[in-house]
Design a protein around this motif. Structure first.
Motif, short mmCIF file in Angstrom:
data_model
loop_
_atom_site.label_atom_id
_atom_site.label_comp_id
_atom_site.label_asym_id
_atom_site.label_seq_id
_atom_site.Cartn_x
_atom_site.Cartn_y
_atom_site.Cartn_z
N SER A 151 0.84 -1.21 0.00
CA SER A 151 0.00 0.00 0.00
C SER A 151 0.87 1.25 0.00
O SER A 151 0.57 2.23 -0.70
CB SER A 151 -0.92 0.01 1.22
OG SER A 151 -1.80 -1.09 1.20
N ILE A 152 1.95 1.22 0.79
CA ILE A 152 2.86 2.36 0.83
C ILE A 152 3.53 2.56 -0.52
O ILE A 152 3.66 3.68 -1.03
CB ILE A 152 3.92 2.17 1.93
CG1 ILE A 152 3.28 2.18 3.32
CG2 ILE A 152 4.99 3.26 1.86
CD1 ILE A 152 4.19 1.74 4.44
N GLU A 153 3.96 1.45 -1.12
CA GLU A 153 4.60 1.53 -2.45
C GLU A 153 3.66 2.14 -3.48
O GLU A 153 4.05 2.99 -4.28
CB GLU A 153 5.05 0.13 -2.88
CG GLU A 153 5.87 0.13 -4.16
CD GLU A 153 6.41 -1.24 -4.49
OE1 GLU A 153 7.15 -1.36 -5.48
OE2 GLU A 153 6.10 -2.21 -3.77
N ASN A 154 2.40 1.71 -3.47
CA ASN A 154 1.41 2.26 -4.41
C ASN A 154 1.18 3.75 -4.15
O ASN A 154 1.02 4.54 -5.09
CB ASN A 154 0.10 1.50 -4.30
CG ASN A 154 0.20 0.08 -4.85
OD1 ASN A 154 1.07 -0.20 -5.68
ND2 ASN A 154 -0.66 -0.81 -4.38
N LEU A 155 1.15 4.12 -2.87
CA LEU A 155 0.96 5.52 -2.50
C LEU A 155 2.13 6.37 -3.00
O LEU A 155 1.93 7.49 -3.50
CB LEU A 155 0.83 5.63 -0.98
CG LEU A 155 0.47 7.00 -0.40
CD1 LEU A 155 -0.90 7.46 -0.90
CD2 LEU A 155 0.47 6.94 1.12
N VAL A 156 3.34 5.85 -2.87
CA VAL A 156 4.53 6.56 -3.34
C VAL A 156 4.48 6.74 -4.86
O VAL A 156 4.74 7.83 -5.39
CB VAL A 156 5.82 5.81 -2.93
CG1 VAL A 156 7.04 6.45 -3.58
CG2 VAL A 156 5.97 5.83 -1.41
N LYS A 157 4.13 5.67 -5.59
CA LYS A 157 4.03 5.76 -7.05
C LYS A 157 3.01 6.82 -7.46
O LYS A 157 3.25 7.63 -8.37
CB LYS A 157 3.62 4.40 -7.63
CG LYS A 157 4.72 3.37 -7.66
CD LYS A 157 4.22 2.06 -8.26
CE LYS A 157 5.34 1.01 -8.26
NZ LYS A 157 4.85 -0.30 -8.76
N GLU A 158 1.86 6.80 -6.78
CA GLU A 158 0.80 7.76 -7.09
C GLU A 158 1.29 9.19 -6.85
O GLU A 158 1.03 10.09 -7.66
CB GLU A 158 -0.42 7.45 -6.23
CG GLU A 158 -1.61 8.37 -6.47
CD GLU A 158 -2.77 8.04 -5.56
OE1 GLU A 158 -3.59 8.95 -5.32
OE2 GLU A 158 -2.85 6.90 -5.06
N LYS A 159 2.00 9.40 -5.74
CA LYS A 159 2.51 10.74 -5.41
C LYS A 159 3.53 11.20 -6.45
O LYS A 159 3.52 12.37 -6.87
CB LYS A 159 3.13 10.71 -4.02
CG LYS A 159 3.76 12.03 -3.58
CD LYS A 159 2.74 13.12 -3.43
CE LYS A 159 3.38 14.39 -2.89
NZ LYS A 159 2.40 15.51 -2.82
N VAL A 160 4.42 10.31 -6.86
CA VAL A 160 5.45 10.66 -7.84
C VAL A 160 4.81 11.04 -9.17
O VAL A 160 5.15 12.05 -9.79
CB VAL A 160 6.44 9.50 -8.04
CG1 VAL A 160 7.40 9.81 -9.19
CG2 VAL A 160 7.22 9.24 -6.76
N VAL A 161 3.85 10.22 -9.62
CA VAL A 161 3.19 10.48 -10.91
C VAL A 161 2.42 11.80 -10.86
O VAL A 161 2.49 12.62 -11.78
CB VAL A 161 2.25 9.31 -11.27
CG1 VAL A 161 1.38 9.69 -12.47
CG2 VAL A 161 3.06 8.06 -11.57
#
Length: 442
Positions: A56-66
């Protein structure tokens, strides 16, 4: 290195400069995302060991970067990996945690990191980028191990069971100049037993003391090991506990797991902190619970407060007891314990003289540690007629000189046991002989 005379060196400089700018921008983005996670999603970071939460954290990080940085010239996957590596490892400190010769790490400021390697403090070559990066690192070290640290809880201790770490941190308003991080590294696979302490060249004990401590473990002698921090108290306590016969049922209680005993009949517990006050599980609560568990022996990793009264209650009513405490000598250990016992509301009504009597009739041996050596072993006995504690020093380490921080000297036997220790040795004489013959292969 061969240099191509036809290559434009100015172009090389430009490429190198561009690379440095690119890396600096990446680092800035990583730090910004860490800020974002700490400020907006700290609750997710408190359970970072969960694979589901990690995803979940990894997905949140990807979303924030994009969403925030898609217009930049960046490698999104690299940014995500850098963020995840920082949260699930220990960043620039990771290599010291993995170094078998390092036992402690002290981060004092972003550019002041010290490591204790082979018993000696050395300044590390690594530094954090700046105070902001370092402050974030301190915060997420605590959060990812289930702790809380903020202005209302500015000092805290957590344990990382996966990596066998005890982590203490402090921030403002308690810390004056900078946040701090102190990491004690335990290496269960390398923990020393009593034989190793005798033969490894550490000089903690000699053959006479080795045999004496085995007899104490078999006979159920109540032992307090005292000394300052990092003097070897826990190392010796662990080695003694592992020599207790497996027919003895033990429960150990600690603030954070450090003993890692290999005794077959031991239940090992640690405090639970960082909850609401009524749901915290303190050493005092654990010690009281241990009295209800059909134990023969109770261990407290370190006596610090009201649990001292509960511990002494237990060993004064028939349990064997083993604990460590901070003190500066064998004889001062009793006074230190009286101070701790008075942190229990029940003990406030008692005079120091009465508490001294309870201790004198409960504790049978004090081992004082200094510089990772047994400095003194003292038998304790309470003389009812004189109404005072009698100290019978059995062994001491005589210091000749100190060279490069290392103590040199020799062990000296002072007296034989005269009181309760002698009586217990006599009662258990046949059992001591049997067990020691078995260990010697006879």
């Amino acid at each position: 290195m061969l240099i191509n005379p036809l290559q434009d060196s100015s172009n090389q400089s430009i490429v190198q400069e561009d690379k440095m700018i690119y890396e600096a921008n990446n680092d800035k983005i990583v730090n910004n995302i860490i800020d974002f996670l700490l400020d907006k999603h700290s609750e997710m970071l408190s359970n970072i060991s969960s694979e589901k939460n990690k995803k979940s954290i990894e997905n949140l990080v990807k979303e924030k970067v994009v969403n925030s940085y898609s217009n930049r010239d960046i490698d999104i996957n690299k940014i995500v990996k850098n963020v995840m590596d920082r949260f699930f490892g220990y960043y620039i400190l990771q290599k010291y945690i993995e170094d078998e010769e390092v036992s402690d790490i002290r981060a004092i400021e972003f550019n002041k990191i010290y490591i204790k390697k082979n018993g000696k403090w050395l300044k590390a070559i690594d530094e954090f980028e700046d105070e902001k990066e370092y402050s974030n690192f301190v915060r997420y070290c605590i959060l990812k191990n289930g702790g809380k640290i903020n202005n209302e809880i500015p000092v805290t201790v957590v344990s990382d069971k996966q990596n066998n770490l005890r982590i203490e941190a402090g921030i403002e308003p308690v810390n004056i100049i900078s946040p701090n991080l102190v990491i004690r590294i335990h290496r269960p696979n390398n923990l020393k037993n009593l034989e190793t302490l005798l033969l490894s060249g550490s000089g903690m004990i000699n053959p006479q003391i080795y045999i004496f401590l085995i007899k104490c473990a078999i006979s159920g002698i109540n032992i307090i090991i005292s000394g300052k921090g990092a003097s070897g108290k826990t190392t010796l306590l662990r080695a003694i506990i592992n020599k207790i016969p497996e027919t003895v049922a033990i429960t150990s209680n600690e603030e954070t797991a450090e003993l890692f005993c290999k005794h077959d009949n031991i239940i090992q517990r640690e405090m639970v902190q960082n909850r609401t006050e009524d749901k915290n599980i303190t050493l005092e609560k654990l010690s009281k619970q241990a009295l209800l568990m059909s134990n023969d022996a109770i261990v407290v990793g370190e006596l610090k407060g009201a649990e001292a009264m509960t511990f002494v209650d237990g060993i004064s009513t028939g349990h064997s007891g083993y604990a460590t405490v901070h003190s500066n000598s064998s004889t001062n250990t009793i006074n230190r314990l009286i101070t701790l016992m008075k942190r229990d509301n029940r003990a406030i009504q008692y005079t120091n003289k009465y508490l001294e009597q309870i201790l004198g009739t409960s504790i049978e041996l004090i081992i004082y540690m200094q510089n990772f050596k047994v400095k003194e072993i003292t038998e304790v006995y309470y003389d009812i007629k004189k109404q005072e504690i009698i100290y019978n020093k059995l062994f001491e380490f005589v210091i000749d000189k100190i060279i490069d921080g290392k103590v040199q000297g020799y062990f000296k036997k002072i007296n034989d046991p005269k009181y309760i220790v002698k009586n217990k040795f006599d009662i258990n004489e046949l059992e001591i002989k049997r067990i020691m013959e078995e260990e010697n292969g006879n």
